[in-house]
Design a protein around this motif. Sequence first.
Motif, PDB file in Angstrom:
ATOM      1  N   PRO A   1      12.651  37.040 -18.895  1.00 60.39           N
ATOM      2  CA  PRO A   1      13.535  35.998 -18.396  1.00 60.39           C
ATOM      3  C   PRO A   1      13.600  34.799 -19.354  1.00 60.39           C
ATOM      4  N   THR A   2      14.696  34.101 -19.289  1.00 59.67           N
ATOM      5  CA  THR A   2      14.906  32.918 -20.104  1.00 59.67           C
ATOM      6  C   THR A   2      14.625  31.675 -19.277  1.00 59.67           C
ATOM      7  N   ASP A   3      13.878  30.736 -19.843  1.00 59.99           N
ATOM      8  CA  ASP A   3      13.635  29.465 -19.185  1.00 59.99           C
ATOM      9  C   ASP A   3      14.727  28.483 -19.576  1.00 59.99           C
ATOM     10  N   VAL A   4      15.130  27.664 -18.603  1.00 61.72           N
ATOM     11  CA  VAL A   4      16.161  26.666 -18.833  1.00 61.72           C
ATOM     12  C   VAL A   4      15.619  25.301 -18.412  1.00 61.72           C
ATOM     13  N   ARG A   5      15.710  24.352 -19.328  1.00 58.60           N
ATOM     14  CA  ARG A   5      15.318  22.970 -19.037  1.00 58.60           C
ATOM     15  C   ARG A   5      16.566  22.222 -18.588  1.00 58.60           C
ATOM     16  N   VAL A   6      16.488  21.593 -17.425  1.00 60.18           N
ATOM     17  CA  VAL A   6      17.557  20.760 -16.901  1.00 60.18           C
ATOM     18  C   VAL A   6      17.015  19.341 -16.862  1.00 60.18           C
ATOM     19  N   VAL A   7      17.612  18.468 -17.671  1.00 63.61           N
ATOM     20  CA  VAL A   7      17.111  17.108 -17.834  1.00 63.61           C
ATOM     21  C   VAL A   7      18.274  16.136 -17.829  1.00 63.61           C
ATOM     22  N   GLY A   8      18.121  14.995 -17.159  1.00 67.59           N
ATOM     23  CA  GLY A   8      19.191  14.016 -17.151  1.00 67.59           C
ATOM     24  C   GLY A   8      18.975  12.902 -16.152  1.00 67.59           C
ATOM     25  N   LEU A   9      20.061  12.194 -15.899  1.00 67.51           N
ATOM     26  CA  LEU A   9      20.056  11.062 -14.975  1.00 67.51           C
ATOM     27  C   LEU A   9      21.205  11.192 -14.000  1.00 67.51           C
ATOM     28  N   ALA A  10      21.031  10.585 -12.841  1.00 70.25           N
ATOM     29  CA  ALA A  10      22.104  10.507 -11.855  1.00 70.25           C
ATOM     30  C   ALA A  10      21.837   9.310 -10.958  1.00 70.25           C
ATOM     31  N   ARG A  11      22.870   8.904 -10.259  1.00 69.73           N
ATOM     32  CA  ARG A  11      22.732   7.824  -9.284  1.00 69.73           C
ATOM     33  C   ARG A  11      22.700   8.423  -7.891  1.00 69.73           C
ATOM     34  N   LEU A  12      21.872   7.825  -7.044  1.00 73.30           N
ATOM     35  CA  LEU A  12      21.788   8.213  -5.647  1.00 73.30           C
ATOM     36  C   LEU A  12      22.591   7.215  -4.822  1.00 73.30           C
ATOM     37  N   ARG A  13      22.812   7.560  -3.581  1.00 72.64           N
ATOM     38  CA  ARG A  13      23.498   6.652  -2.667  1.00 72.64           C
ATOM     39  C   ARG A  13      22.710   5.337  -2.601  1.00 72.64           C
ATOM     40  N   ALA A  14      23.402   4.219  -2.460  1.00 70.79           N
ATOM     41  CA  ALA A  14      22.759   2.900  -2.415  1.00 70.79           C
ATOM     42  C   ALA A  14      21.630   2.875  -1.392  1.00 70.79           C
ATOM     43  N   GLY A  15      20.460   2.445  -1.820  1.00 73.76           N
ATOM     44  CA  GLY A  15      19.293   2.335  -0.953  1.00 73.76           C
ATOM     45  C   GLY A  15      18.471   3.600  -0.827  1.00 73.76           C
ATOM     46  N   ARG A  16      18.957   4.726  -1.310  1.00 76.10           N
ATOM     47  CA  ARG A  16      18.246   6.001  -1.164  1.00 76.10           C
ATOM     48  C   ARG A  16      16.925   6.005  -1.921  1.00 76.10           C
ATOM     49  N   VAL A  17      16.890   5.415  -3.110  1.00 70.16           N
ATOM     50  CA  VAL A  17      15.643   5.381  -3.888  1.00 70.16           C
ATOM     51  C   VAL A  17      14.583   4.588  -3.133  1.00 70.16           C
ATOM     52  N   ALA A  18      14.962   3.447  -2.568  1.00 71.02           N
ATOM     53  CA  ALA A  18      14.000   2.644  -1.808  1.00 71.02           C
ATOM     54  C   ALA A  18      13.443   3.429  -0.631  1.00 71.02           C
ATOM     55  N   THR A  19      14.296   4.208   0.023  1.00 65.71           N
ATOM     56  CA  THR A  19      13.849   5.037   1.148  1.00 65.71           C
ATOM     57  C   THR A  19      12.855   6.095   0.684  1.00 65.71           C
ATOM     58  N   LEU A  20      13.197   6.810  -0.385  1.00 60.17           N
ATOM     59  CA  LEU A  20      12.298   7.851  -0.897  1.00 60.17           C
ATOM     60  C   LEU A  20      10.981   7.251  -1.389  1.00 60.17           C
ATOM     61  N   ALA A  21      11.077   6.220  -2.207  1.00 59.87           N
ATOM     62  CA  ALA A  21       9.878   5.627  -2.814  1.00 59.87           C
ATOM     63  C   ALA A  21       9.004   4.923  -1.779  1.00 59.87           C
ATOM     64  N   GLY A  22       9.591   4.525  -0.658  1.00 58.47           N
ATOM     65  CA  GLY A  22       8.821   3.852   0.382  1.00 58.47           C
ATOM     66  C   GLY A  22       8.123   4.791   1.344  1.00 58.47           C
ATOM     67  N   ALA A  23       8.390   6.075   1.246  1.00 61.01           N
ATOM     68  CA  ALA A  23       7.764   7.044   2.153  1.00 61.01           C
ATOM     69  C   ALA A  23       6.289   7.213   1.770  1.00 61.01           C
ATOM     70  N   PRO A  24       5.370   6.919   2.669  1.00 63.64           N
ATOM     71  CA  PRO A  24       3.940   6.928   2.331  1.00 63.64           C
ATOM     72  C   PRO A  24       3.377   8.299   1.946  1.00 63.64           C
TER      73      PRO A  24
END
Length: 148
Positions: free
Chosen positions: A56-79
């Motif tokens: 099998p061939t390995d594939v690296r998927v790398v990059g950036l994207a924006r999440l819905r406003a406030g979504r990062v705070a919700t994820l990062a705030g989860a204990p």
Amino acid sequence: MALSSCRSGSSGTDGDKVRTDLAPLERRFTALGPLSDAHWLSIVMGSDSRVPAPGPTDVRVVGLARLRAGRVATLAGAPQWDFQPEKPDQPPGVLTQFMPQSARWVRSESFDREMTSDTDYGAFHFDSGTDSVYFDTINPRPASSSGP
């Protein structure tokens, strides 16, 4: 699998072509929710080898994207994920221009494991100031309910 051992010599025919389509990312990273403003690469690993490896061939998927406003705070705030400050490794050169300049990146190894189902490598760094995610993964699979 250690990503550092996979980085050198990794290229592919589309390895330097920055993609902006969202559907392949949203199928693989469903926990992030809807994405926008994506810039990413799909790199076939080991394709520059003189002797192709069987299997099998390995594939690296790398990059950036924006999440819905406030979504990062919700994820990062989860204990349960215990996010900690951590800068991502140097992105591939063609992605550097898309990195937020004043980002305050955080990462959680337990979140990474949940996103990759412990099957392959994946690191997800988040910046709440821009609601951005920087992802660096090997063989990310579509969620079982999203199709190929």
